[in-house]
Design a protein around this motif. Structure first.
Motif, PDB file in Angstrom:
ATOM      1  N   LEU A  13       9.721 -11.680  30.531  1.00 14.66           N
ATOM      2  CA  LEU A  13      11.101 -11.972  30.896  1.00 14.66           C
ATOM      3  C   LEU A  13      11.788 -12.871  29.882  1.00 14.66           C
ATOM      4  N   PHE A  14      11.021 -13.702  29.194  1.00 20.82           N
ATOM      5  CA  PHE A  14      11.601 -14.607  28.206  1.00 20.82           C
ATOM      6  C   PHE A  14      12.248 -13.843  27.046  1.00 20.82           C
ATOM      7  N   LEU A  15      11.859 -12.582  26.860  1.00 17.08           N
ATOM      8  CA  LEU A  15      12.460 -11.759  25.806  1.00 17.08           C
ATOM      9  C   LEU A  15      13.727 -11.059  26.294  1.00 17.08           C
ATOM     10  N   ASP A  16      13.771 -10.702  27.564  1.00 21.00           N
ATOM     11  CA  ASP A  16      14.948 -10.015  28.120  1.00 21.00           C
ATOM     12  C   ASP A  16      16.008 -10.983  28.645  1.00 21.00           C
ATOM     13  N   TYR A  17      15.567 -12.179  29.031  1.00 16.06           N
ATOM     14  CA  TYR A  17      16.483 -13.182  29.576  1.00 16.06           C
ATOM     15  C   TYR A  17      16.259 -14.518  28.862  1.00 16.06           C
ATOM     16  N   PRO A  18      16.489 -14.556  27.546  1.00 16.60           N
ATOM     17  CA  PRO A  18      16.173 -15.766  26.769  1.00 16.60           C
ATOM     18  C   PRO A  18      16.967 -16.998  27.197  1.00 16.60           C
ATOM     19  N   GLU A  19      18.131 -16.765  27.823  1.00 18.31           N
ATOM     20  CA  GLU A  19      18.964 -17.893  28.240  1.00 18.31           C
ATOM     21  C   GLU A  19      18.301 -18.747  29.316  1.00 18.31           C
ATOM     22  N   TYR A  20      17.265 -18.211  29.962  1.00 21.92           N
ATOM     23  CA  TYR A  20      16.603 -18.950  31.036  1.00 21.92           C
ATOM     24  C   TYR A  20      15.310 -19.643  30.603  1.00 21.92           C
ATOM     25  N   PHE A  21      14.978 -19.567  29.312  1.00 19.99           N
ATOM     26  CA  PHE A  21      13.700 -20.105  28.856  1.00 19.99           C
ATOM     27  C   PHE A  21      13.893 -20.966  27.604  1.00 19.99           C
ATOM     28  N   PRO A  22      13.079 -22.025  27.453  1.00 23.99           N
ATOM     29  CA  PRO A  22      13.140 -22.845  26.229  1.00 23.99           C
ATOM     30  C   PRO A  22      12.821 -22.006  24.996  1.00 23.99           C
ATOM     31  N   LYS A  23      13.579 -22.187  23.925  1.00 25.71           N
ATOM     32  CA  LYS A  23      13.453 -21.337  22.744  1.00 25.71           C
ATOM     33  C   LYS A  23      12.092 -21.448  22.072  1.00 25.71           C
ATOM     34  N   VAL A  24      11.567 -22.653  21.954  1.00 27.38           N
ATOM     35  CA  VAL A  24      10.287 -22.845  21.273  1.00 27.38           C
ATOM     36  C   VAL A  24       9.163 -22.168  22.060  1.00 27.38           C
ATOM     37  N   ASN A  25       9.149 -22.357  23.379  1.00 27.50           N
ATOM     38  CA  ASN A  25       8.138 -21.713  24.218  1.00 27.50           C
ATOM     39  C   ASN A  25       8.226 -20.196  24.110  1.00 27.50           C
TER      40      ASN A  25
ATOM     41  N   ARG B 224       9.147  -2.705  29.438  1.00 25.93           N
ATOM     42  CA  ARG B 224       9.595  -3.811  28.592  1.00 25.93           C
ATOM     43  C   ARG B 224       8.512  -4.207  27.594  1.00 25.93           C
ATOM     44  N   LEU B 225       7.248  -4.206  28.015  1.00 26.56           N
ATOM     45  CA  LEU B 225       6.134  -4.508  27.101  1.00 26.56           C
ATOM     46  C   LEU B 225       6.063  -3.484  25.980  1.00 26.56           C
ATOM     47  N   GLU B 226       6.146  -2.232  26.353  1.00 27.10           N
ATOM     48  CA  GLU B 226       6.068  -1.165  25.348  1.00 27.10           C
ATOM     49  C   GLU B 226       7.254  -1.226  24.397  1.00 27.10           C
ATOM     50  N   ASN B 227       8.406  -1.566  24.920  1.00 29.76           N
ATOM     51  CA  ASN B 227       9.615  -1.639  24.105  1.00 29.76           C
ATOM     52  C   ASN B 227       9.561  -2.804  23.118  1.00 29.76           C
ATOM     53  N   HIS B 228       9.171  -3.977  23.595  1.00 24.56           N
ATOM     54  CA  HIS B 228       9.184  -5.166  22.750  1.00 24.56           C
ATOM     55  C   HIS B 228       8.033  -5.192  21.743  1.00 24.56           C
ATOM     56  N   PHE B 229       6.865  -4.731  22.159  1.00 25.99           N
ATOM     57  CA  PHE B 229       5.677  -4.864  21.312  1.00 25.99           C
ATOM     58  C   PHE B 229       5.265  -3.571  20.618  1.00 25.99           C
ATOM     59  N   ARG B 230       5.997  -2.496  20.887  1.00 25.86           N
ATOM     60  CA  ARG B 230       5.715  -1.204  20.260  1.00 25.86           C
ATOM     61  C   ARG B 230       4.253  -0.780  20.466  1.00 25.86           C
ATOM     62  N   ILE B 231       3.820  -0.800  21.721  1.00 26.62           N
ATOM     63  CA  ILE B 231       2.451  -0.428  22.070  1.00 26.62           C
ATOM     64  C   ILE B 231       2.466   0.684  23.106  1.00 26.62           C
ATOM     65  N   LYS B 232       1.343   1.384  23.239  1.00 28.44           N
ATOM     66  CA  LYS B 232       1.264   2.519  24.155  1.00 28.44           C
ATOM     67  C   LYS B 232       0.109   2.384  25.166  1.00 28.44           C
ATOM     68  N   ASN B 233      -0.634   1.286  25.098  1.00 24.80           N
ATOM     69  CA  ASN B 233      -1.818   1.142  25.947  1.00 24.80           C
ATOM     70  C   ASN B 233      -1.567   0.286  27.181  1.00 24.80           C
ATOM     71  N   VAL B 234      -0.344   0.335  27.727  1.00 22.56           N
ATOM     72  CA  VAL B 234       0.005  -0.473  28.907  1.00 22.56           C
ATOM     73  C   VAL B 234      -0.182   0.358  30.170  1.00 22.56           C
TER      74      VAL B 234
END
Length: 372
Positions: free
Chosen positions: A113-125, A153-163
């Motif tokens: 969720l920190f990738l889709d809703y970055p406004e709700y999470f600390p940037k460094v974390n 969302r995992l497959e989209n952000h990390f470009r993986i197929k094993n989810v």
């Protein structure tokens, strides 16, 4: 001839701390898997005695003790050492895996969720998590998550197929019968609340406590009801704090903020509630609304992100951005608590979200990997 058991190492460090959702996940899944003779489960943590109290003494369970409580030492030294020494086949971690690899890895990443809703999470974390989660996903043979939303969302952000999607289970205790009137009397005696609404979730802006609080005030529900929030504060919400600070004392006294609540107390407070409300803006899965509906507490649930997959809610859904929708649904539930509907929801949840089904999915995925 006896078939060789598959050795599964499980990082159980979450059992050394307070209650977490990942703890429920590991407990529910592996209590089912240890019933099967084809697996030998190696459970690792610091507080081994506490772990034994959860999983018991079994022939196919071995308890392993970490030397250090420090996170990086555990991932860099402790876990790889134990995996190598015990000739493990698969090692199961939550979110992050060690960089040194002596067996196949399974990683459960419950959300990004920190990738889709970055406004709700600390940037460094968020940056640290993005790097470590992506590395772990690519390092692992099997990636597990709890919803189709999180898989996409995992497959989209990390470009993986094993989810793989592995639904989570609702514990049996939530389905147990109880006397509502007796529970309400006990809650009133112990907590001083009557006819209350409840929201069980840790506090952070995306959880939308602010909009629920504002709805409660706008509807003047404080005249006849209390509002109970259960959950520790992860990130403070300035809007919520400002609104709470502006309230008259008589209204503020009708709002209970409870943290560090033991599981048994949480169950008690949930069962005594008139309605349970979950207006979260974003969730990777969203177990609490399933738990409250399983307990046949009238439930209102956000229709956003992964929670949209709880299609049996339908009329119980709310738009978490629409305060008028929330207020309308709250009033409707307070006025009409259909017991037949409550039973139907509990049955639907028990059929789909149980640890037996979750374990069956896990076994299927493991078998597929073994055949490759």
């Amino acid at each position: 001839m006896n078939q060789k058991k598959i050795k599964i190492f499980v990082d159980c460090h979450v059992f050394d701390g307070g209650f977490q959702g990942t703890r429920t996940y590991i407990q529910g899944l592996y209590l089912e898997l240890i019933k099967l003779n084809k697996y030998h489960i190696y459970l690792a943590c610091n507080d081994v005695e506490n772990l034994k109290s959860v999983f018991g003494e079994q022939d196919n369970v071995t308890y392993l003790k970490y030397k250090s409580h420090k996170k990086y030492y555990r991932l860099l030294i402790d876990a790889p050492r134990l995996i190598k020494a015990n000739k493990i086949d698969y090692a199961h971690f939550q979110y992050r895996v060690p960089p040194f690899k002596f067996c196949k890895y399974i990683v459960s990443i419950h959300d990004v969720l920190f990738l889709d809703y970055p406004e709700y999470f600390p940037k460094v974390n968020s940056l640290i998590n993005k790097i470590s989660y992506k590395y772990s996903a690519n390092k692992s043979e099997i990636v597990l998550t709890g919803s189709n939303y999180s898989k996409e969302r995992l497959e989209n952000h990390f470009r993986i197929k094993n989810v793989h999607v592995q639904v989570y289970g609702v514990e049996d205790v939530f389905f147990e019968a109880y006397n509502k009137d007796e529970i309400k009397q006990e809650v009133a005696h112990r907590y001083g609340v009557n006819n209350y609404l409840i929201y069980i979730s840790r506090h952070e802006p995306r959880k939308n406590h602010f909009l629920l609080l504002k709805s409660f005030i706008d509807l003047k529900l404080y005249e006849n009801h209390d509002l109970v929030f259960i959950g520790d504060i992860t990130f403070r919400d300035p809007k919520f704090d400002e609104l709470m600070g502006s309230l008259e004392t008589k209204i503020k006294n009708k709002i209970k903020l409870l943290n560090k609540v033991e599981f048994k107390e949480m169950i008690l407070l949930l069962r005594g509630a008139d309605i349970a409300i979950y207006p979260s803006i974003a969730e990777g899965f969203g177990l609490p609304p399933l738990e409250s509906a399983a307990a046949q507490v009238p439930t209102i649930c956000s229709n956003a992100t992964s929670m949209a997959e709880f299609d049996f809610f339908n009329e119980e859904f709310i738009d978490p951005y629409d305060i008028e929708d929330i207020k309308t649904k709250v009033l409707k539930k307070l006025e009409n608590q259909d017991k037949k509907r409550l039973k139907e929801l509990a049955v639907s949840i028990k059929q789909k979200y149980n640890w037996n089904a979750s374990a069956a999915t896990f076994i299927k995925i493991l078998n597929q990997d073994n055949q490759q």
